[in-house]
Motif scaffolding. Sequence first.
Motif, mmCIF file in Angstrom:
data_model
loop_
_atom_site.group_PDB
_atom_site.id
_atom_site.type_symbol
_atom_site.label_atom_id
_atom_site.label_comp_id
_atom_site.label_asym_id
_atom_site.label_seq_id
_atom_site.Cartn_x
_atom_site.Cartn_y
_atom_site.Cartn_z
ATOM 1 N N LEU A 1 6.299 -25.977 24.373
ATOM 2 C CA LEU A 1 6.756 -24.855 23.550
ATOM 3 C C LEU A 1 7.438 -25.360 22.277
ATOM 4 C CD1 LEU A 1 8.150 -22.363 26.220
ATOM 5 C CD2 LEU A 1 6.000 -22.223 24.963
ATOM 6 N N LEU A 2 8.308 -26.354 22.419
ATOM 7 C CA LEU A 2 9.000 -26.894 21.258
ATOM 8 C C LEU A 2 8.017 -27.566 20.310
ATOM 9 C CD1 LEU A 2 11.508 -27.499 19.646
ATOM 10 C CD2 LEU A 2 11.939 -29.476 21.116
ATOM 11 N N SER B 1 3.878 -23.828 8.165
ATOM 12 C CA SER B 1 4.279 -22.720 7.288
ATOM 13 C C SER B 1 5.061 -23.196 6.079
ATOM 14 C CB SER B 1 5.108 -21.704 8.075
ATOM 15 O OG SER B 1 6.409 -22.205 8.358
ATOM 16 N N LYS B 2 5.594 -24.422 6.149
ATOM 17 C CA LYS B 2 6.393 -24.972 5.047
ATOM 18 C C LYS B 2 5.619 -26.008 4.234
ATOM 19 C CE LYS B 2 9.993 -22.512 5.982
ATOM 20 N NZ LYS B 2 10.429 -21.450 5.027
ATOM 21 N N GLY B 3 4.325 -26.067 4.435
ATOM 22 C CA GLY B 3 3.504 -26.936 3.602
ATOM 23 C C GLY B 3 3.258 -28.325 4.129
ATOM 24 N N PHE B 4 3.731 -28.628 5.345
ATOM 25 C CA PHE B 4 3.469 -29.933 5.952
ATOM 26 C C PHE B 4 2.112 -29.893 6.661
ATOM 27 C CE2 PHE B 4 8.045 -29.701 5.627
ATOM 28 C CZ PHE B 4 8.446 -30.990 5.305
ATOM 29 N N GLU B 5 1.484 -31.048 6.767
ATOM 30 C CA GLU B 5 0.249 -31.180 7.533
ATOM 31 C C GLU B 5 0.564 -31.942 8.819
ATOM 32 O OE1 GLU B 5 -4.024 -33.553 7.465
ATOM 33 O OE2 GLU B 5 -2.836 -33.406 5.627
ATOM 34 N N VAL C 1 20.481 -27.739 14.976
ATOM 35 C CA VAL C 1 19.642 -27.405 13.830
ATOM 36 C C VAL C 1 19.584 -25.886 13.731
ATOM 37 C CG1 VAL C 1 17.348 -27.540 12.809
ATOM 38 C CG2 VAL C 1 18.268 -29.501 14.056
ATOM 39 N N SER C 2 20.333 -25.335 12.801
ATOM 40 C CA SER C 2 20.473 -23.881 12.729
ATOM 41 C C SER C 2 19.706 -23.249 11.577
ATOM 42 C CB SER C 2 21.954 -23.499 12.603
ATOM 43 O OG SER C 2 22.535 -24.089 11.452
ATOM 44 N N ARG C 3 19.277 -24.054 10.604
ATOM 45 C CA ARG C 3 18.579 -23.510 9.451
ATOM 46 C C ARG C 3 17.298 -24.295 9.201
ATOM 47 N NH1 ARG C 3 23.538 -22.630 5.091
ATOM 48 N NH2 ARG C 3 24.777 -21.191 6.380
ATOM 49 N N VAL C 4 16.204 -23.556 9.059
ATOM 50 C CA VAL C 4 14.912 -24.184 8.836
ATOM 51 C C VAL C 4 14.927 -25.022 7.562
ATOM 52 C CG1 VAL C 4 12.486 -23.737 8.310
ATOM 53 C CG2 VAL C 4 13.632 -22.429 10.111
ATOM 54 N N GLY C 5 15.526 -24.475 6.501
ATOM 55 C CA GLY C 5 15.563 -25.188 5.229
ATOM 56 C C GLY C 5 16.276 -26.521 5.331
ATOM 57 N N GLU C 6 17.377 -26.569 6.080
ATOM 58 C CA GLU C 6 18.113 -27.821 6.240
ATOM 59 C C GLU C 6 17.270 -28.842 6.999
ATOM 60 O OE1 GLU C 6 21.812 -26.959 8.102
ATOM 61 O OE2 GLU C 6 22.671 -25.989 6.324
ATOM 62 N N GLU D 1 5.091 -27.422 15.199
ATOM 63 C CA GLU D 1 3.818 -27.489 14.486
ATOM 64 C C GLU D 1 3.628 -26.259 13.603
ATOM 65 O OE1 GLU D 1 -0.879 -28.474 15.395
ATOM 66 O OE2 GLU D 1 0.460 -27.898 17.044
ATOM 67 N N LEU D 2 3.907 -25.075 14.139
ATOM 68 C CA LEU D 2 3.750 -23.840 13.365
ATOM 69 C C LEU D 2 4.757 -23.774 12.219
ATOM 70 C CD1 LEU D 2 3.188 -21.264 16.246
ATOM 71 C CD2 LEU D 2 1.500 -22.077 14.592
ATOM 72 N N LEU D 3 5.989 -24.167 12.510
ATOM 73 C CA LEU D 3 7.035 -24.143 11.495
ATOM 74 C C LEU D 3 6.689 -25.054 10.323
ATOM 75 C CD1 LEU D 3 9.930 -23.602 10.427
ATOM 76 C CD2 LEU D 3 10.697 -25.478 11.891
ATOM 77 N N LEU D 4 6.298 -26.277 10.636
ATOM 78 C CA LEU D 4 6.004 -27.237 9.579
ATOM 79 C C LEU D 4 4.780 -26.807 8.768
ATOM 80 C CD1 LEU D 4 6.696 -30.580 11.479
ATOM 81 C CD2 LEU D 4 8.141 -29.466 9.772
#
Length: 213
Positions: A11-12, A22-26, A110-115, A17-20
């Motif tokens: 799950l993690l 969505s932020k432009g990572f491959e 880790v509380s913020r995606v941007g950080e 994978e989905l988070l990254l």
Amino acid sequence: MRVVIAEDNVLLAGGLELLLASKGFEVAAVTGDGAAFLDAVDTHRPDVNIVDVRLPPSFRDEGIHAALAARSRHPGLPVLVLSQYVEREYARELLADPGGGLGYLLKDRVSRVGEFTDALRRVAGGGTALDPEVVAQLLAGPRREPIGRLSPREREVLALMAEGHDNTTIARRLVVTENAVHKHIGNIFTKLDLAPSDGGHRRVLAVLAYLNR
């Protein structure tokens, strides 16, 4: 930016994978054990890697050993450890490597995606990203010479340096001028008998390497 993930929690790993993505990572590969991680690094030559400390089969330190092995094969390979706990011994072992591009974050903090993505990019660029709790534990314990020479303010600056912050951010955090921060850093290097370089992440790695002696 290509990423390889070593995380056995399905799950993690899927969430990362989905988070990254969505932020432009491959995300080049998601692996569940150390051997598969090493194979993925050799195959994809990623820009940065995310590695859990505890991986199969024993769930003890396979992730750290895999990260060390990968950096031995590919010197300077950027690695961000994402762990549930502060594994002090393992953190010291990994951070003793002077090659740069290292991070150690705690999953629950880790509380913020941007950080998180900023930290990942900083590691990919050869910098450092350490959770303050990791830094605190690395600096904990009896004050050995010459660490004991540092003033309380200099230890605060040292801790923020280890987290990967630049002088401007340190000044803002401590509510002092950048000139004051520069002076504290100069004092730190002098007291630790380190070269008085103020050149980005290498100053952090030099301090951490000294602490790991």
